[in-house]
Design a protein around this motif. Structure first.
Motif, PDB file in Angstrom:
ATOM      1  N   ILE A 274       0.837  -1.197   0.000  1.00 50.90           N
ATOM      2  CA  ILE A 274       0.000   0.000   0.000  1.00 50.90           C
ATOM      3  C   ILE A 274       0.872   1.247   0.000  1.00 50.90           C
ATOM      4  O   ILE A 274       1.993   1.244   0.517  1.00 50.90           O
ATOM      5  N   ARG A 275       0.332   2.313  -0.588  1.00 47.90           N
ATOM      6  CA  ARG A 275       1.066   3.579  -0.656  1.00 47.90           C
ATOM      7  C   ARG A 275       0.142   4.698  -0.181  1.00 47.90           C
ATOM      8  O   ARG A 275      -1.009   4.811  -0.620  1.00 47.90           O
ATOM      9  N   VAL A 276       0.678   5.521   0.731  1.00 47.39           N
ATOM     10  CA  VAL A 276      -0.025   6.732   1.170  1.00 47.39           C
ATOM     11  C   VAL A 276       0.467   7.873   0.294  1.00 47.39           C
ATOM     12  O   VAL A 276       1.630   8.258   0.358  1.00 47.39           O
ATOM     13  N   ASN A 277      -0.404   8.424  -0.534  1.00 47.52           N
ATOM     14  CA  ASN A 277      -0.002   9.419  -1.527  1.00 47.52           C
ATOM     15  C   ASN A 277       0.208  10.798  -0.896  1.00 47.52           C
ATOM     16  O   ASN A 277      -0.387  11.133   0.137  1.00 47.52           O
ATOM     17  N   LYS A 278       1.044  11.579  -1.540  1.00 46.27           N
ATOM     18  CA  LYS A 278       1.350  12.929  -1.067  1.00 46.27           C
ATOM     19  C   LYS A 278       0.296  13.893  -1.615  1.00 46.27           C
ATOM     20  O   LYS A 278       0.542  14.703  -2.514  1.00 46.27           O
ATOM     21  N   ASP A 279      -0.906  13.786  -1.075  1.00 49.21           N
ATOM     22  CA  ASP A 279      -1.998  14.652  -1.496  1.00 49.21           C
ATOM     23  C   ASP A 279      -2.994  14.769  -0.338  1.00 49.21           C
ATOM     24  O   ASP A 279      -2.797  14.178   0.724  1.00 49.21           O
ATOM     25  N   LEU A 280      -4.037  15.544  -0.544  1.00 41.26           N
ATOM     26  CA  LEU A 280      -5.134  15.633   0.420  1.00 41.26           C
ATOM     27  C   LEU A 280      -6.453  15.463  -0.315  1.00 41.26           C
ATOM     28  O   LEU A 280      -6.623  15.960  -1.436  1.00 41.26           O
ATOM     29  N   ILE A 281      -7.370  14.768   0.313  1.00 37.46           N
ATOM     30  CA  ILE A 281      -8.697  14.533  -0.258  1.00 37.46           C
ATOM     31  C   ILE A 281      -9.651  15.632   0.206  1.00 37.46           C
ATOM     32  O   ILE A 281      -9.649  16.035   1.371  1.00 37.46           O
ATOM     33  N   GLN A 282     -10.454  16.113  -0.724  1.00 36.83           N
ATOM     34  CA  GLN A 282     -11.564  16.996  -0.400  1.00 36.83           C
ATOM     35  C   GLN A 282     -12.863  16.320  -0.828  1.00 36.83           C
ATOM     36  O   GLN A 282     -12.887  15.597  -1.821  1.00 36.83           O
ATOM     37  N   ASP A 283     -13.929  16.549  -0.055  1.00 39.15           N
ATOM     38  CA  ASP A 283     -15.179  15.835  -0.287  1.00 39.15           C
ATOM     39  C   ASP A 283     -16.353  16.783  -0.071  1.00 39.15           C
ATOM     40  O   ASP A 283     -16.320  17.632   0.824  1.00 39.15           O
TER      41      ASP A 283
END
Length: 562
Positions: A307-316
């Motif tokens: 698994i990889r934790v991506n260098k981004d942020l989620i908006q919802d």
């Protein structure tokens, strides 16, 4: 001839009566149950039976759901009673129940009693019922109190996921009755307390941030802070059934990574709650600030596990709110709850024992997760974002001023991004075919392991406590500090721990499913007359024919004897 026939009849009746008595005696001496339902709704999981057979004293269950209830709630009430009766059939000690309406208590007792129920998470639900030709509001308490001679505990039984209709919530609550009731019994009688470790040393859980974890787990587990820099070998982590790595702010050393890796290879379980970006919300006012990637040293380790934790942020678009100071009202500073898409209110759950039936879970500043190839490892997504989501790659601007305008829905073109993963199977060590740290004992090194499990979220705040804005004290896990909303983060933690400790234990009962079989109203209307005829006339005709045949047989037998 008539006397002979009477004797024969009496003899046949005696044989039938004797058979019935033998069956009755065998039923008492050798108890058994046969579940003929298609969905096995009266069968219990082996783990449930094991707990019931271990009871050493009688239990009493106080059912709080009572009174004049509509059809759906009446079904839940009857299912609670049926489940308790089924428990009693398998239990080594007697389990009794009775009904108690909290609102029927004297006024001087009622308030304290209801406050006590809230400590078990049993809060009143407003229900609308039809009475006297009109609709009236009624408070109900959909829970139970379970007690033995010394202690008691409570369980809320009406639970559902966001977006479910009333029938679905009721059906799912009925499906989860076995788990909720047996979990309450287990908490009451459990004598074994597993140890949970909270990894410390790299900025994890500072101040009161770990209060919610300790508060949620303290009744059932022993929780310890574990400074990893003081551990010298994987054996030092062996006492802990689970290690929680929550939001490290600094980079882990090779030795610390080796300890966690070998802890997993030797059968340990790890919950990784990882912040991929660093940010300072104190700078989000005015022109704003920027969330930037930082190295915690765990990226390659998780990549090896699949698994990889991506260098981004989620908006919802299904978002929570962030409190912002918006000037003074008189001589008091005024807090305004600002819409904040980086606070994801996740309500789409996988049908897994950990997440089935959970209400919304709050994910703050969560990064997206991707799976990568890792032979032998199963990657199971557990919680998802909504149908309107977007990813913002680093660097990510964080500014309250940006929320003055409504978000552009066209930018939220992604849907159902996984926010939480469970990894299980055969893990390969990160240090296989690599140089081991100096402290490593090569004779104890394991290249792979299949007994441990891993849970990964792309946020370090999943199980962190918020602070009460009034007095600064930490709040229970999942409680919103600026509203009455209670998110399911606490229940998610409890379910995750239960599954990691014993995946085939009572947590497995949450996989039970009952099919809703509603009547087809159009078909009922069209075929009403046909089925009325079948149900009323056919039995009469059938028994008339059988009577005529029986009389004919008796006449024939009598004429031959004459």
């Amino acid at each position: 001839m008539k006397i002979s026939a009477n004797i024969s009849l009496i003899k046949n009746l005696g044989i039938i009566a004797g058979i019935l008595v033998v069956i009755w005696v065998l039923g008492i001496l050798v108890p058994y149950r046969i579940d003929l339902t298609a969905d096995k709704r009266y069968s219990l999981h082996p783990a449930t039976i094991k707990v019931l057979e271990s009871l050493e004293e009688p239990l009493e269950v106080e059912i709080l759901l009572t009174g004049n209830l509509p059809g759906g709630m009446r079904r839940l009430q009857l299912s609670i009673e049926e489940t308790i009766r089924t428990f009693n059939a398998y239990s080594s000690e007697k389990i009794t129940f009775y009904y108690q309406d909290p609102l029927a208590l004297p006024k001087e007792e009622q308030e304290d009693y209801i406050v006590g129920l809230s400590e078990y998470g049993i809060n009143p639900t407003n229900l609308y019922v039809n009475e006297d030709g009109g609709q009236k509001s009624k408070l109900i308490f959909p829970g139970v109190i379970i007690r033995n001679a010394e202690f008691e505990t409570g369980s809320l039984l009406l639970r559902g996921e966001m977006g479910m209709g009333p029938d679905q919530i009721l059906n799912q609550s009925v499906e989860n009755l076995e788990f909720e009731l047996i979990n309450g019994i287990r908490k009451l009688i459990s004598k074994q307390a597993f140890e949970i470790g909270l990894a410390m040393g790299q900025g994890e859980l500072t101040g009161d941030e770990g209060f919610g974890i300790v508060e949620a787990l303290a009744d059932d587990y022993e929780v310890y802070k574990v400074p990893l820099e003081q551990a010298k070998k994987p054996l030092d982590l062996d006492p802990f059934k689970i290690m929680i790595v929550s939001g490290p702010k600094e980079k882990y050393t090779d030795t610390e990574i080796y300890l966690l890796d070998q802890y997993l290879m030797h059968g340990g379980n790890i919950i990784f709650l990882i912040d991929a970006l660093a940010y300072d919300m104190a700078q989000a006012g005015g022109e704003g600030t920027v969330a930037m990637p930082f190295e915690n040293g765990l990226d390659q380790l998780l990549f090896k596990y699949g698994i990889r934790v991506n260098k981004d942020l989620i908006q919802d678009m299904n978002f929570g709110r962030y409190p912002v100071m918006a000037g003074n009202f008189g001589d008091q500073q005024q807090l305004v709850p600002l819409p904040w898409p980086f606070f994801v209110q996740a309500g789409k759950m996988a049908a897994h024992p950990i997440t089935k039936g959970l209400d919304q879970v709050m994910f703050k500043f969560a990064s997206s997760l991707d799976t990568v190839k890792a032979d032998g490892v199963r990657k199971i997504p557990l919680i998802f974002s909504s149908d309107f989501t977007k990813k913002s790659p680093a660097p990510v601007r964080l500014a309250f001023i940006d929320m003055e305008n409504e978000p552009d829905l066209n930018e939220f073109g992604l849907k159902n991004l996984p926010l939480l993963y469970l990894l299980e199977g055969n893990f390969t060590s990160f240090f296989k075919n690599r140089f081991l740290p100096d402290v490593a004992d090569k004779t104890d090194f394991k290249e792979s392991g299949s007994q441990g499990k891993v849970i990964v979220a792309g946020t370090g705040s999943l199980f962190l406590s918020d602070l009460n804005p009034t007095d600064g004290n930490p709040l229970p896990l999942g409680q919103d500090p600026f509203s009455t909303v209670q998110y399911a983060n606490r229940q998610l933690l409890l379910n995750s721990i239960s599954y990691l400790v014993e995946p085939e234990g009572i947590i497995a009962t949450r996989t039970k499913q009952f099919q809703i079989r509603p009547l087809n109203k159009i078909k009922v209307q069209n075929e009403k007359t046909k089925w009325q005829v079948i149900n009323i006339l056919v039995p009469v005709i059938l028994f008339s024919i059988l009577g005529i045949v029986w009389i004919a047989i008796k006449k024939s037998a009598f004429s031959k004897k004459v």
